[in-house]
Design a protein around this motif. Structure first.
Motif, short mmCIF file in Angstrom:
data_model
loop_
_atom_site.label_atom_id
_atom_site.label_comp_id
_atom_site.label_asym_id
_atom_site.label_seq_id
_atom_site.Cartn_x
_atom_site.Cartn_y
_atom_site.Cartn_z
N ASN A 42 0.79 -1.24 0.00
CA ASN A 42 0.00 0.00 0.00
C ASN A 42 0.82 1.29 0.00
N LEU A 43 1.93 1.29 -0.72
CA LEU A 43 2.73 2.50 -0.90
C LEU A 43 2.70 2.87 -2.38
N LYS A 44 2.70 4.17 -2.65
CA LYS A 44 2.54 4.66 -4.01
C LYS A 44 3.86 5.21 -4.56
N VAL A 45 4.23 4.73 -5.75
CA VAL A 45 5.38 5.25 -6.47
C VAL A 45 4.80 6.16 -7.56
N THR A 46 5.06 7.46 -7.46
CA THR A 46 4.46 8.43 -8.36
C THR A 46 5.34 8.71 -9.58
N SER A 47 4.81 9.49 -10.51
CA SER A 47 5.51 9.75 -11.77
C SER A 47 6.79 10.56 -11.60
N ASP A 48 6.95 11.24 -10.46
CA ASP A 48 8.18 12.03 -10.25
C ASP A 48 9.24 11.22 -9.49
N MET A 49 9.06 9.90 -9.47
CA MET A 49 10.00 9.01 -8.77
C MET A 49 10.62 8.02 -9.76
N ILE A 50 11.84 7.61 -9.46
CA ILE A 50 12.57 6.60 -10.22
C ILE A 50 12.93 5.49 -9.25
N CYS A 51 12.91 4.26 -9.72
CA CYS A 51 13.32 3.14 -8.87
C CYS A 51 14.60 2.52 -9.42
N ALA A 52 15.42 2.02 -8.52
CA ALA A 52 16.66 1.36 -8.92
C ALA A 52 16.97 0.27 -7.91
N GLY A 53 17.62 -0.77 -8.38
CA GLY A 53 18.02 -1.87 -7.51
C GLY A 53 17.86 -3.20 -8.23
N GLY A 96 18.86 11.43 -10.23
CA GLY A 96 17.95 11.31 -9.10
C GLY A 96 18.64 11.61 -7.79
N THR A 97 17.82 11.69 -6.73
CA THR A 97 18.34 11.83 -5.38
C THR A 97 17.64 10.80 -4.49
N LYS A 154 15.98 -5.06 0.53
CA LYS A 154 15.06 -6.19 0.63
C LYS A 154 14.70 -6.73 -0.76
N LYS A 155 14.39 -8.00 -0.82
CA LYS A 155 13.94 -8.63 -2.06
C LYS A 155 12.64 -7.96 -2.50
N ASP A 156 12.55 -7.64 -3.79
CA ASP A 156 11.37 -7.04 -4.40
C ASP A 156 10.98 -5.69 -3.78
N ARG A 157 11.95 -4.97 -3.23
CA ARG A 157 11.73 -3.63 -2.66
C ARG A 157 12.86 -2.72 -3.13
N TYR A 158 12.64 -2.09 -4.24
CA TYR A 158 13.66 -1.26 -4.85
C TYR A 158 13.84 0.06 -4.09
N GLY A 159 14.97 0.70 -4.29
CA GLY A 159 15.17 2.03 -3.76
C GLY A 159 14.37 3.01 -4.60
N VAL A 160 13.79 4.02 -3.96
CA VAL A 160 12.98 5.01 -4.67
C VAL A 160 13.69 6.36 -4.57
N TYR A 161 13.80 7.03 -5.72
CA TYR A 161 14.58 8.25 -5.86
C TYR A 161 13.72 9.35 -6.47
#
Length: 175
Positions: free
Chosen positions: A98-109, A140-141, A150-157
């Motif tokens: 139940n956490l939201k990754v929005t369009s102004d975010m990038i994921c890496a990992g 990104g920052t 964590k497995k299946d939990r990327y860093g969000v930037y």
């Protein structure tokens, strides 16, 4: 412990993104104007704003002073190299909790985890180097995540590209 490459700089002003939302970490950026510029050398150099959003699979370098294994604080600046992750895959991974990754975010990992930014790295840079050219680009920052590596939990930037108009407005710097 201070070394011979360290510089101490003073802030003249700090400008927070006017649309920052603490509940979702949207627009999680601030700009610091320095009183005086740093001395450029082999350790301190300018960085370019990105020419576009980073592509999935692009390898990026993330650095910081954040926690390590067993919550240890490092004695030197740490860095990791991780790939940019497909936005939809990251959204799905975080939707499960139940956490939201929005369009102004990038994921890496990496899907299996193991490499990630951690507590204390927030605000640190995510950079990449153009294959054709030599400049480094700030893409990104460090913003948030669920734990560290964590497995299946990327860093969000926070995405520099998605916030570039605001950055250029505040700084007056064009690409």
């Amino acid at each position: 412990m201070k070394d011979d490459t360290e510089q101490q700089l003073q802030a003249k002003s700090i400008t927070f993104h006017p649309s920052y939302k603490a509940t979702t970490f949207e627009n999680d950026l601030a700009l610091i104007e320095l009183l005086e510029g740093p001395m450029l050398n082999d350790y301190v150099m300018p960085i370019c704003l990105p020419e576009g959003p980073p592509q999935e699979g692009t390898m990026v370098l993330v650095s910081g002073w954040g926690k390590q294994i067993q919550n240890r604080i490092p004695e030197s600046l740490m860095e990791i190299e991780v790939p940019i992750v497909n936005h939809e895959a990251c959204q799905k991974a975080y939707a499960k909790i139940n956490l939201k990754v929005t369009s102004d975010m990038i994921c890496a990992g990496e899907r299996d985890g193991g490499k990630d930014a951690c507590g204390g790295d927030s605000g640190g840079p995510m950079v990449t180097r153009s294959e054709e050219q030599s400049p480094w680009y700030l893409v990104g920052t460090v913003s948030w995540g669920d734990g560290c590596g964590k497995k299946d939990r990327y860093g969000v930037y926070s995405s520099i590209h998605e916030n570039q108009a605001w950055i250029q407005k505040v700084t007056g710097v064009q690409n």
